[in-house]
Write a protein that holds these residues in place. Structure first.
Motif, PDB file in Angstrom:
ATOM      1  N   GLU A  53      49.845  41.130  30.754  1.00 55.60           N
ATOM      2  CA  GLU A  53      48.816  41.511  29.792  1.00 55.60           C
ATOM      3  C   GLU A  53      49.136  40.973  28.395  1.00 55.60           C
ATOM      4  OE1 GLU A  53      45.914  43.169  29.900  1.00 55.60           O
ATOM      5  OE2 GLU A  53      45.946  43.314  32.088  1.00 55.60           O
ATOM      6  N   HIS A  54      50.411  40.721  28.133  1.00 54.16           N
ATOM      7  CA  HIS A  54      50.820  40.231  26.813  1.00 54.16           C
ATOM      8  C   HIS A  54      51.250  38.765  26.832  1.00 54.16           C
ATOM      9  CE1 HIS A  54      50.643  44.134  24.827  1.00 54.16           C
ATOM     10  NE2 HIS A  54      51.119  44.647  25.959  1.00 54.16           N
ATOM     11  N   VAL A  55      52.039  38.377  27.839  1.00 52.53           N
ATOM     12  CA  VAL A  55      52.673  37.060  27.769  1.00 52.53           C
ATOM     13  C   VAL A  55      51.763  35.913  28.188  1.00 52.53           C
ATOM     14  CG1 VAL A  55      54.975  38.034  28.082  1.00 52.53           C
ATOM     15  CG2 VAL A  55      53.706  37.198  30.090  1.00 52.53           C
ATOM     16  N   ILE A  56      50.597  36.230  28.822  1.00 56.11           N
ATOM     17  CA  ILE A  56      49.728  35.123  29.224  1.00 56.11           C
ATOM     18  C   ILE A  56      48.248  35.476  29.292  1.00 56.11           C
ATOM     19  CG2 ILE A  56      50.058  35.549  31.716  1.00 56.11           C
ATOM     20  CD1 ILE A  56      49.937  32.450  32.049  1.00 56.11           C
ATOM     21  N   LYS A  57      47.891  36.692  29.683  1.00 54.26           N
ATOM     22  CA  LYS A  57      46.488  36.999  29.960  1.00 54.26           C
ATOM     23  C   LYS A  57      45.556  36.754  28.777  1.00 54.26           C
ATOM     24  CE  LYS A  57      43.521  40.430  32.186  1.00 54.26           C
ATOM     25  NZ  LYS A  57      42.462  40.454  31.160  1.00 54.26           N
ATOM     26  N   PRO A  58      45.913  37.141  27.543  1.00 59.06           N
ATOM     27  CA  PRO A  58      44.976  36.875  26.435  1.00 59.06           C
ATOM     28  C   PRO A  58      44.608  35.399  26.300  1.00 59.06           C
ATOM     29  CG  PRO A  58      46.662  38.430  25.747  1.00 59.06           C
ATOM     30  CD  PRO A  58      47.091  37.913  27.091  1.00 59.06           C
ATOM     31  N   SER A  59      45.570  34.520  26.504  1.00 58.20           N
ATOM     32  CA  SER A  59      45.283  33.090  26.356  1.00 58.20           C
ATOM     33  C   SER A  59      44.430  32.561  27.505  1.00 58.20           C
ATOM     34  CB  SER A  59      46.586  32.291  26.253  1.00 58.20           C
ATOM     35  OG  SER A  59      47.326  32.369  27.447  1.00 58.20           O
ATOM     36  N   ILE A  60      44.653  33.074  28.714  1.00 56.03           N
ATOM     37  CA  ILE A  60      43.846  32.636  29.859  1.00 56.03           C
ATOM     38  C   ILE A  60      42.426  33.172  29.732  1.00 56.03           C
ATOM     39  CG2 ILE A  60      43.587  32.726  32.356  1.00 56.03           C
ATOM     40  CD1 ILE A  60      45.874  30.916  31.305  1.00 56.03           C
ATOM     41  N   ASP A  61      42.285  34.418  29.282  1.00 52.54           N
ATOM     42  CA  ASP A  61      40.947  34.962  29.040  1.00 52.54           C
ATOM     43  C   ASP A  61      40.198  34.114  28.011  1.00 52.54           C
ATOM     44  OD1 ASP A  61      41.419  37.001  30.829  1.00 52.54           O
ATOM     45  OD2 ASP A  61      41.820  38.523  29.290  1.00 52.54           O
ATOM     46  N   ALA A  62      40.922  33.696  26.962  1.00 49.41           N
ATOM     47  CA  ALA A  62      40.298  32.867  25.927  1.00 49.41           C
ATOM     48  C   ALA A  62      39.876  31.516  26.492  1.00 49.41           C
ATOM     49  CB  ALA A  62      41.258  32.690  24.756  1.00 49.41           C
ATOM     50  N   PHE A  63      40.755  30.931  27.303  1.00 49.74           N
ATOM     51  CA  PHE A  63      40.425  29.634  27.909  1.00 49.74           C
ATOM     52  C   PHE A  63      39.160  29.745  28.735  1.00 49.74           C
ATOM     53  CE2 PHE A  63      40.368  26.605  31.347  1.00 49.74           C
ATOM     54  CZ  PHE A  63      40.715  25.414  30.731  1.00 49.74           C
ATOM     55  N   ASN A  64      39.106  30.752  29.598  1.00 46.35           N
ATOM     56  CA  ASN A  64      37.941  30.891  30.482  1.00 46.35           C
ATOM     57  C   ASN A  64      36.662  31.098  29.686  1.00 46.35           C
ATOM     58  OD1 ASN A  64      39.437  30.559  32.830  1.00 46.35           O
ATOM     59  ND2 ASN A  64      39.807  32.750  33.081  1.00 46.35           N
ATOM     60  N   LYS A  65      36.760  31.787  28.563  1.00 45.37           N
ATOM     61  CA  LYS A  65      35.581  32.016  27.729  1.00 45.37           C
ATOM     62  C   LYS A  65      35.125  30.728  27.062  1.00 45.37           C
ATOM     63  CE  LYS A  65      33.916  34.897  23.901  1.00 45.37           C
ATOM     64  NZ  LYS A  65      34.265  35.995  22.958  1.00 45.37           N
ATOM     65  N   VAL A  66      36.069  30.013  26.473  1.00 45.69           N
ATOM     66  CA  VAL A  66      35.694  28.817  25.714  1.00 45.69           C
ATOM     67  C   VAL A  66      35.356  27.643  26.635  1.00 45.69           C
ATOM     68  CG1 VAL A  66      36.467  27.192  23.932  1.00 45.69           C
ATOM     69  CG2 VAL A  66      37.126  29.587  23.796  1.00 45.69           C
ATOM     70  N   ALA A  67      35.915  27.612  27.839  1.00 46.82           N
ATOM     71  CA  ALA A  67      35.608  26.533  28.791  1.00 46.82           C
ATOM     72  C   ALA A  67      34.146  26.579  29.215  1.00 46.82           C
ATOM     73  CB  ALA A  67      36.519  26.634  30.008  1.00 46.82           C
ATOM     74  N   ASN A  68      33.482  27.720  28.989  1.00 43.78           N
ATOM     75  CA  ASN A  68      32.029  27.813  29.127  1.00 43.78           C
ATOM     76  C   ASN A  68      31.531  27.410  30.520  1.00 43.78           C
ATOM     77  OD1 ASN A  68      29.557  28.510  27.995  1.00 43.78           O
ATOM     78  ND2 ASN A  68      29.086  26.383  27.418  1.00 43.78           N
ATOM     79  N   GLY A  69      32.271  27.832  31.530  1.00 52.34           N
ATOM     80  CA  GLY A  69      31.826  27.574  32.895  1.00 52.34           C
ATOM     81  C   GLY A  69      32.256  26.252  33.487  1.00 52.34           C
ATOM     82  N   GLU A  70      32.876  25.375  32.694  1.00 55.47           N
ATOM     83  CA  GLU A  70      33.330  24.090  33.231  1.00 55.47           C
ATOM     84  C   GLU A  70      34.612  24.232  34.046  1.00 55.47           C
ATOM     85  OE1 GLU A  70      33.056  20.435  30.805  1.00 55.47           O
ATOM     86  OE2 GLU A  70      32.565  21.821  29.170  1.00 55.47           O
ATOM     87  N   MET A  71      35.422  25.233  33.688  1.00 57.10           N
ATOM     88  CA  MET A  71      36.693  25.436  34.385  1.00 57.10           C
ATOM     89  C   MET A  71      37.030  26.920  34.331  1.00 57.10           C
ATOM     90  SD  MET A  71      40.314  23.476  33.763  1.00 57.10           S
ATOM     91  CE  MET A  71      41.823  23.935  34.610  1.00 57.10           C
ATOM     92  N   VAL A  72      37.587  27.415  35.427  1.00 59.44           N
ATOM     93  CA  VAL A  72      37.999  28.816  35.513  1.00 59.44           C
ATOM     94  C   VAL A  72      39.426  28.872  36.034  1.00 59.44           C
ATOM     95  CG1 VAL A  72      37.600  31.050  36.611  1.00 59.44           C
ATOM     96  CG2 VAL A  72      35.654  29.619  35.935  1.00 59.44           C
ATOM     97  N   ILE A  73      40.301  29.575  35.314  1.00 56.81           N
ATOM     98  CA  ILE A  73      41.678  29.763  35.757  1.00 56.81           C
ATOM     99  C   ILE A  73      41.828  31.187  36.272  1.00 56.81           C
ATOM    100  CG2 ILE A  73      44.109  29.807  35.083  1.00 56.81           C
ATOM    101  CD1 ILE A  73      43.474  27.736  32.949  1.00 56.81           C
ATOM    102  N   GLU A  74      42.215  31.311  37.529  1.00 54.22           N
ATOM    103  CA  GLU A  74      42.482  32.616  38.136  1.00 54.22           C
ATOM    104  C   GLU A  74      43.972  32.917  37.943  1.00 54.22           C
ATOM    105  OE1 GLU A  74      41.342  32.051  42.151  1.00 54.22           O
ATOM    106  OE2 GLU A  74      39.214  31.747  41.691  1.00 54.22           O
ATOM    107  N   LEU A  75      44.262  34.036  37.292  1.00 54.49           N
ATOM    108  CA  LEU A  75      45.643  34.387  36.963  1.00 54.49           C
ATOM    109  C   LEU A  75      46.216  35.350  37.990  1.00 54.49           C
ATOM    110  CD1 LEU A  75      48.047  34.295  34.964  1.00 54.49           C
ATOM    111  CD2 LEU A  75      46.944  36.195  33.735  1.00 54.49           C
ATOM    112  N   TYR A  76      47.403  35.015  38.517  1.00 49.34           N
ATOM    113  CA  TYR A  76      48.118  35.871  39.462  1.00 49.34           C
ATOM    114  C   TYR A  76      49.480  36.223  38.873  1.00 49.34           C
ATOM    115  CZ  TYR A  76      44.501  34.416  42.728  1.00 49.34           C
ATOM    116  OH  TYR A  76      43.280  34.179  43.320  1.00 49.34           O
ATOM    117  N   THR A  77      49.943  37.423  39.174  1.00 51.88           N
ATOM    118  CA  THR A  77      51.189  37.908  38.596  1.00 51.88           C
ATOM    119  C   THR A  77      52.355  37.736  39.561  1.00 51.88           C
ATOM    120  OG1 THR A  77      50.600  40.164  39.274  1.00 51.88           O
ATOM    121  CG2 THR A  77      50.015  39.491  37.034  1.00 51.88           C
ATOM    122  N   ALA A  78      53.531  38.194  39.153  1.00 51.13           N
ATOM    123  CA  ALA A  78      54.782  37.907  39.863  1.00 51.13           C
ATOM    124  C   ALA A  78      54.694  38.185  41.354  1.00 51.13           C
ATOM    125  CB  ALA A  78      55.915  38.744  39.258  1.00 51.13           C
ATOM    126  N   ASP A  79      55.010  37.164  42.152  1.00 51.02           N
ATOM    127  CA  ASP A  79      55.107  37.264  43.610  1.00 51.02           C
ATOM    128  C   ASP A  79      53.782  37.608  44.280  1.00 51.02           C
ATOM    129  OD1 ASP A  79      57.995  36.840  43.549  1.00 51.02           O
ATOM    130  OD2 ASP A  79      58.161  38.894  42.839  1.00 51.02           O
TER     131      ASP A  79
END
Length: 354
Positions: A53-79
């Protein structure tokens, strides 16, 4: 890990190799346009859900928002999809598209992987990491090393928190380290074993239970911010103020074929989001470490006397020599670390104590 997550992992590993290969040949082969399916990545981090929630999710959420539907990154956590120790090979095969971790934990097949994570006494503060990579040449060395590896691209490195012990019994002398079973990183564990520490390898999500059941005596995996964030402060009692490293070095990596299939403007966006993540961690950890030392109510602070801890610092000098002897490239990294730390010492406060 819940049963539903286990099922997801098994099903994923059975099908992802074929499914991702097919996607790589079709969906990911060309930049997205209006009406076309977006580029989709699976990115797995080393961190569990609360920490992510701190070390990566805010930046991935921002990417998905600004990418505007051209690209989506699905985030998975440890293991969650792949065990951490298998992340590099899974990314290389294309089972997953990208990774956030240290080189050491994912068993990256490069000589410099020992410097990822916590390399003993290489850094004093989190700002040391971006300076080392951007002003002292570590970026070029990492690009060189991973340039020799097929189908994996190293993208960026940043700093996390310092490496402290959180334990169920107090540490007030070096002798208290004898036989101490701790969860830690491979290279850090190798170094700490010289003082009687017994490194234990476990899935990240099993650590809290292992402390409760007595399988572990503690953790040497983070600073106090993470101890509170992920729940380890609830199962340990003491926090050692001495540390063996001022900042964890972590990186972003991508499958080269997937990275090359991303259009340039989305590559730049991802680079900006990595920098945003690096910046977030700089202030989140820096403030958290101080706040929780002063006002945190769960962990009692202990300290090993400076004259004793000096033995650990001196042992690191020998350890650095051993690592430098492993390869000419490792020797170049060690030379940079020595030069950098010498510069910081001569610069004096606030860079280093006089």
């Amino acid at each position: 890990m819940t049963e539903s997550r286990k099922l997801t992992k098994r099903q994923f590993l059975k099908t992802a190799g074929v499914a991702t290969a097919t996607a790589g040949a079709t969906t990911l082969a060309a930049p997205a346009v209006i009406g076309q399916s977006p580029i989709r990545w699976r990115l797995q981090t080393y961190a569990g859900p609360a920490l992510a929630e701190h070390v990566i999710k805010p930046s991935i959420d921002a990417f998905n928002k600004v990418a505007n539907g051209e690209m989506v990154i699905e985030l998975y956590t440890a293991d969650q999809l792949v065990p951490t120790g298998e992340l590099f090979r899974a990314m290389q095969r294309g089972t997953i598209d990208a990774v956030q971790s240290d080189d050491d934990s994912i068993a990256a097949p490069v000589d410099i992987s020992v410097f990822g994570g916590y390399f003993p006494f290489a850094t004093r503060y989190s700002l040391d990491v971006p300076v080392l990579f951007n002003q002292y040449g570590l970026r070029e060395i990492w690009e060189e090393a991973y340039g020799e590896i097929e189908n994996v691209t190293w993208l960026s490195a940043g700093a996390w928190d310092p490496c402290h012990f959180a334990t169920v019994k107090p540490l007030r002398s070096l002798s208290d380290l004898q036989g101490l079973r701790v969860f830690t990183f491979p290279t850090a564990g190798k170094f700490l074993s010289r003082f009687g520490v017994v490194p234990v390898t476990l899935p990240w999500e099993d650590v809290e239970v292992a402390v409760q059941t007595g399988e572990l005596d503690g953790i040497a995996w983070s600073g106090i911010t993470e101890d509170y964030t992920v729940g380890w402060a609830d199962v340990t009692k003491y926090f050692l103020t001495n540390n063996i490293s001022g900042a964890w070095i972590g990186s972003y990596f991508a499958n080269t074929e997937r990275w090359n299939a991303v259009p340039d403007h989305l590559k730049e966006l991802f680079k900006l989001c990595m920098d945003s993540s690096h910046y977030y961690r700089q202030w989140w950890y820096w403030g958290g470490e101080a706040e929780l030392r002063v006002r945190g109510a769960k962990l009692e602070l202990t300290t090993i006397p400076e004259d004793e801890w000096k033995q650990v610092e001196e042992a690191a000098v020998t350890f650095w020599d051993e690592i430098a002897a492993m390869s000419p490239r490792n020797a170049r990294v060690v030379e940079i670390l020595r030069k950098y730390n010498d510069t910081m010492r001569h610069a004096g406060p606030p860079y280093r104590e006089a």
